[in-house]
Design a protein around this motif. Sequence first.
Motif, PDB file in Angstrom:
ATOM      1  N   ALA A 219     -80.582 -21.606  49.786  1.00 49.46           N
ATOM      2  CA  ALA A 219     -81.439 -22.572  49.115  1.00 49.46           C
ATOM      3  C   ALA A 219     -81.807 -23.728  50.037  1.00 49.46           C
ATOM      4  CB  ALA A 219     -80.754 -23.097  47.860  1.00 49.46           C
ATOM      5  N   ALA A 220     -80.900 -24.079  50.944  1.00 52.80           N
ATOM      6  CA  ALA A 220     -81.156 -25.171  51.879  1.00 52.80           C
ATOM      7  C   ALA A 220     -81.935 -24.691  53.108  1.00 52.80           C
ATOM      8  CB  ALA A 220     -79.844 -25.812  52.316  1.00 52.80           C
ATOM      9  N   GLY A 221     -82.130 -23.374  53.230  1.00 56.42           N
ATOM     10  CA  GLY A 221     -82.858 -22.835  54.363  1.00 56.42           C
ATOM     11  C   GLY A 221     -82.060 -22.837  55.654  1.00 56.42           C
ATOM     12  N   LYS A 222     -80.751 -22.875  55.546  1.00 58.89           N
ATOM     13  CA  LYS A 222     -79.888 -22.891  56.731  1.00 58.89           C
ATOM     14  C   LYS A 222     -79.238 -21.530  56.929  1.00 58.89           C
ATOM     15  CE  LYS A 222     -78.733 -27.785  56.424  1.00 58.89           C
ATOM     16  NZ  LYS A 222     -77.649 -28.753  56.306  1.00 58.89           N
ATOM     17  N   GLU A 223     -78.864 -21.267  58.158  1.00 58.32           N
ATOM     18  CA  GLU A 223     -78.158 -20.035  58.504  1.00 58.32           C
ATOM     19  C   GLU A 223     -76.670 -20.204  58.180  1.00 58.32           C
ATOM     20  OE1 GLU A 223     -77.977 -16.155  59.830  1.00 58.32           O
ATOM     21  OE2 GLU A 223     -79.771 -17.401  59.648  1.00 58.32           O
ATOM     22  N   PRO A 224     -76.100 -19.294  57.401  1.00 65.17           N
ATOM     23  CA  PRO A 224     -74.658 -19.406  57.084  1.00 65.17           C
ATOM     24  C   PRO A 224     -73.814 -19.068  58.307  1.00 65.17           C
ATOM     25  CG  PRO A 224     -75.556 -17.408  56.143  1.00 65.17           C
ATOM     26  CD  PRO A 224     -76.713 -18.155  56.732  1.00 65.17           C
ATOM     27  N   PRO A 225     -72.596 -19.576  58.364  1.00 61.66           N
ATOM     28  CA  PRO A 225     -71.700 -19.240  59.482  1.00 61.66           C
ATOM     29  C   PRO A 225     -71.449 -17.728  59.535  1.00 61.66           C
ATOM     30  CG  PRO A 225     -70.772 -21.008  58.149  1.00 61.66           C
ATOM     31  CD  PRO A 225     -71.965 -20.506  57.425  1.00 61.66           C
ATOM     32  N   ALA A 226     -71.359 -17.219  60.740  1.00 61.42           N
ATOM     33  CA  ALA A 226     -71.152 -15.776  60.925  1.00 61.42           C
ATOM     34  C   ALA A 226     -69.821 -15.318  60.330  1.00 61.42           C
ATOM     35  CB  ALA A 226     -71.211 -15.436  62.406  1.00 61.42           C
ATOM     36  N   SER A 227     -68.806 -16.154  60.384  1.00 62.40           N
ATOM     37  CA  SER A 227     -67.500 -15.762  59.839  1.00 62.40           C
ATOM     38  C   SER A 227     -67.553 -15.596  58.321  1.00 62.40           C
ATOM     39  CB  SER A 227     -66.441 -16.796  60.219  1.00 62.40           C
ATOM     40  OG  SER A 227     -66.778 -18.066  59.689  1.00 62.40           O
ATOM     41  N   LEU A 228     -68.390 -16.397  57.652  1.00 58.90           N
ATOM     42  CA  LEU A 228     -68.531 -16.274  56.201  1.00 58.90           C
ATOM     43  C   LEU A 228     -69.191 -14.952  55.851  1.00 58.90           C
ATOM     44  CD1 LEU A 228     -68.349 -17.497  53.352  1.00 58.90           C
ATOM     45  CD2 LEU A 228     -70.556 -18.588  53.785  1.00 58.90           C
ATOM     46  N   VAL A 229     -70.245 -14.621  56.564  1.00 58.60           N
ATOM     47  CA  VAL A 229     -70.943 -13.362  56.311  1.00 58.60           C
ATOM     48  C   VAL A 229     -70.032 -12.180  56.644  1.00 58.60           C
ATOM     49  CG1 VAL A 229     -72.935 -11.957  56.970  1.00 58.60           C
ATOM     50  CG2 VAL A 229     -73.195 -14.428  56.728  1.00 58.60           C
ATOM     51  N   ALA A 230     -69.309 -12.279  57.740  1.00 61.57           N
ATOM     52  CA  ALA A 230     -68.414 -11.192  58.133  1.00 61.57           C
ATOM     53  C   ALA A 230     -67.300 -10.978  57.114  1.00 61.57           C
ATOM     54  CB  ALA A 230     -67.813 -11.473  59.509  1.00 61.57           C
ATOM     55  N   SER A 231     -66.795 -12.059  56.547  1.00 62.21           N
ATOM     56  CA  SER A 231     -65.717 -11.907  55.566  1.00 62.21           C
ATOM     57  C   SER A 231     -66.210 -11.228  54.297  1.00 62.21           C
ATOM     58  CB  SER A 231     -65.084 -13.256  55.244  1.00 62.21           C
ATOM     59  OG  SER A 231     -65.960 -14.053  54.475  1.00 62.21           O
ATOM     60  N   LEU A 232     -67.478 -11.388  53.984  1.00 63.02           N
ATOM     61  CA  LEU A 232     -68.034 -10.696  52.822  1.00 63.02           C
ATOM     62  C   LEU A 232     -68.363  -9.243  53.132  1.00 63.02           C
ATOM     63  CD1 LEU A 232     -70.384 -13.371  51.241  1.00 63.02           C
ATOM     64  CD2 LEU A 232     -68.414 -12.292  50.178  1.00 63.02           C
ATOM     65  N   GLU A 233     -68.830  -8.976  54.357  1.00 62.71           N
ATOM     66  CA  GLU A 233     -69.223  -7.620  54.719  1.00 62.71           C
ATOM     67  C   GLU A 233     -68.040  -6.659  54.765  1.00 62.71           C
ATOM     68  OE1 GLU A 233     -71.349  -7.954  58.374  1.00 62.71           O
ATOM     69  OE2 GLU A 233     -73.223  -8.529  57.381  1.00 62.71           O
ATOM     70  N   ASP A 234     -66.920  -7.104  55.317  1.00 63.20           N
ATOM     71  CA  ASP A 234     -65.772  -6.196  55.400  1.00 63.20           C
ATOM     72  C   ASP A 234     -64.878  -6.272  54.174  1.00 63.20           C
ATOM     73  OD1 ASP A 234     -64.348  -8.540  55.771  1.00 63.20           O
ATOM     74  OD2 ASP A 234     -63.684  -8.074  57.796  1.00 63.20           O
TER      75      ASP A 234
END
Length: 142
Positions: free
Chosen positions: A47-62
């Motif tokens: 919503a803020a148009g920012k890129e989320p931290p890679a570690s946050l995305v990785a923790s959701l993916e695995d």
Amino acid sequence: MDQLGDIFRSFWWLLFPLAFFVAQGWSSFLHYKQQKSKIELLKTYAAAGKEPPASLVASLEDGSNHDGHDWTGSGDDSSGHSRGSNAFLVVLFTGLAGVFAVAGYLGILGGVEEELYFVAAVLGVLALAFLVSGMFGGRRKG
């Protein structure tokens, strides 16, 4: 009321697996809440148009939950340490089996020696299963 007391005296040992199931259910619920809060955080970044931290995305993916315990003995944790060893569970179940066997041998609870030996045998089998899993379960990587 006396009949309820007889049922409890006969099946008191069922409190152990029931407590395990309740603890696992609670752990699953907490994991669900943690994953839900991560998704909400991702929505905030989007919503803020920012890129989320890679570690946050990785923790959701695995689908990992590095804050909790892995009782299966498989995989690596976030620091790269192998969790293939179930040493804690082997010691725990061996100790519990020993306590129940000694209590049965000494007749501490009076008249329930066979039941105590049965519980000790079940806990001993669980300890053996975790030992074998720890020895051979982590060798699938190649």
